[in-house]
Design an enzyme around this catalytic site. Structure first.
Site, PDB file in Angstrom:
ATOM      1  N   THR A 121     -53.053  16.872 113.859  1.00 36.19           N
ATOM      2  CA  THR A 121     -52.159  15.792 114.270  1.00 36.19           C
ATOM      3  C   THR A 121     -50.795  16.096 113.660  1.00 36.19           C
ATOM      4  OG1 THR A 121     -51.901  13.374 114.369  1.00 36.19           O
ATOM      5  CG2 THR A 121     -52.686  14.289 112.287  1.00 36.19           C
ATOM      6  N   VAL A 162     -52.523  14.524 121.625  1.00 35.50           N
ATOM      7  CA  VAL A 162     -51.246  14.994 121.103  1.00 35.50           C
ATOM      8  C   VAL A 162     -50.849  14.098 119.940  1.00 35.50           C
ATOM      9  CG1 VAL A 162     -48.842  15.545 121.635  1.00 35.50           C
ATOM     10  CG2 VAL A 162     -50.566  15.640 123.451  1.00 35.50           C
ATOM     11  N   CYS A 163     -50.441  14.709 118.828  1.00 33.02           N
ATOM     12  CA  CYS A 163     -49.859  13.980 117.708  1.00 33.02           C
ATOM     13  C   CYS A 163     -50.804  12.858 117.249  1.00 33.02           C
ATOM     14  CB  CYS A 163     -48.487  13.458 118.129  1.00 33.02           C
ATOM     15  SG  CYS A 163     -47.400  12.988 116.776  1.00 33.02           S
ATOM     16  N   GLY A 164     -50.347  11.615 117.231  1.00 28.47           N
ATOM     17  CA  GLY A 164     -51.165  10.499 116.768  1.00 28.47           C
ATOM     18  C   GLY A 164     -52.333  10.165 117.663  1.00 28.47           C
TER      19      GLY A 164
END
Length: 229
Positions: free
Chosen positions: A151, A131-133
């Site tokens: 990202t 997730v994300c970073g």
């Protein structure tokens, strides 16, 4: 399906809690077909997030013999490029609040996590999600070269610079690698994982429970490429 969500110092709480709640609810809706736990590379410990000192407890260590799915969150901190951070701040040392997100993500490379992620990515039995970073954690560990991934939109250029094939989409399915974009996309990642691994009826039941409909089309490298729009 047993899911392990990996905690590290400075993690973003919503990157963890959103998929955790969705997957946990999926387990309840499927009579235990999904189980989920919080883990860390170091084992059982309190892990401090990057948001106001909030901490969550890892109940055990990453266990690749048990995990079918490993989820890597991003970090919560100051937004900035690595070049903005003084060299002494970017060096090794104890984690502290209000650091730059790239520094927090990069610090995971000094732990035992990259070696575990490398083993997980190489294991055909394990699906790795981020997730994300969390995608950048995998990328900085050299594990996403040539792979389609996404990202947070602020990190897409950095992701692309690592050799990954960055895609501007909310969820990207690259087979045994599934990545999600900005923070709230952890909800959509969890719902997609339920649909893919357990079935759409379970995913739909959890959507109804959470009053949240998954957003956008899950991107896959399938079908004809689109013309310029």
């Amino acid at each position: 399906m047993h899911v392990q969500i990996v905690l590290f110092d400075g993690f973003d709480p919503l990157d963890v809690i959103a998929p955790y709640e969705v997957l946990y609810a999926g387990g309840s809706a499927s009579d235990g077909a999904v189980t989920v736990e919080l883990v860390s590379a170091e084992g059982s410990r309190e892990v401090i997030s990057g948001t106001g000192g909030l901490s969550l407890r890892a109940t055990g260590a990453v266990d690749l013999e048990r995990a079918d799915l490993l989820v890597v969150p991003g970090a919560s901190g100051r937004v900035g490029e690595p070049g903005e951070v003084p060299a002494e701040e970017a060096g090794a040392g104890e984690w502290k609040q209000d650091e730059f997100i790239p520094v927090l993500l990069g610090r995971t490379l000094t732990t035992g996590l990259p070696a575990l992620l490398k083993r997980a990515v190489a294991d055909p039995r394990i699906t790795v999600a981020a997730v994300c970073g969390g995608s950048l954690v995998l990328a900085m560990a050299g594990l996403l070269e040539g792979r389609h991934a996404t990202t947070h939109h602020l990190g897409l250029d950095l992701l692309d610079a690592t050799g990954a094939r960055a895609v501007r989409a909310r969820v990207v399915d690259d087979g045994d690698l599934i990545t999600a974009a900005g923070v709230t996309s952890g909800l959509d990642l969890g719902l997609y994982l339920l649909e893919r691994e357990v079935g759409p009826r379970i995913a739909h039941a959890v959507e109804e429970l959470f009053a949240h409909e998954r957003r956008g089309t899950v991107w896959r490298a399938q079908g004809p490429e689109h013309a310029a729009l």
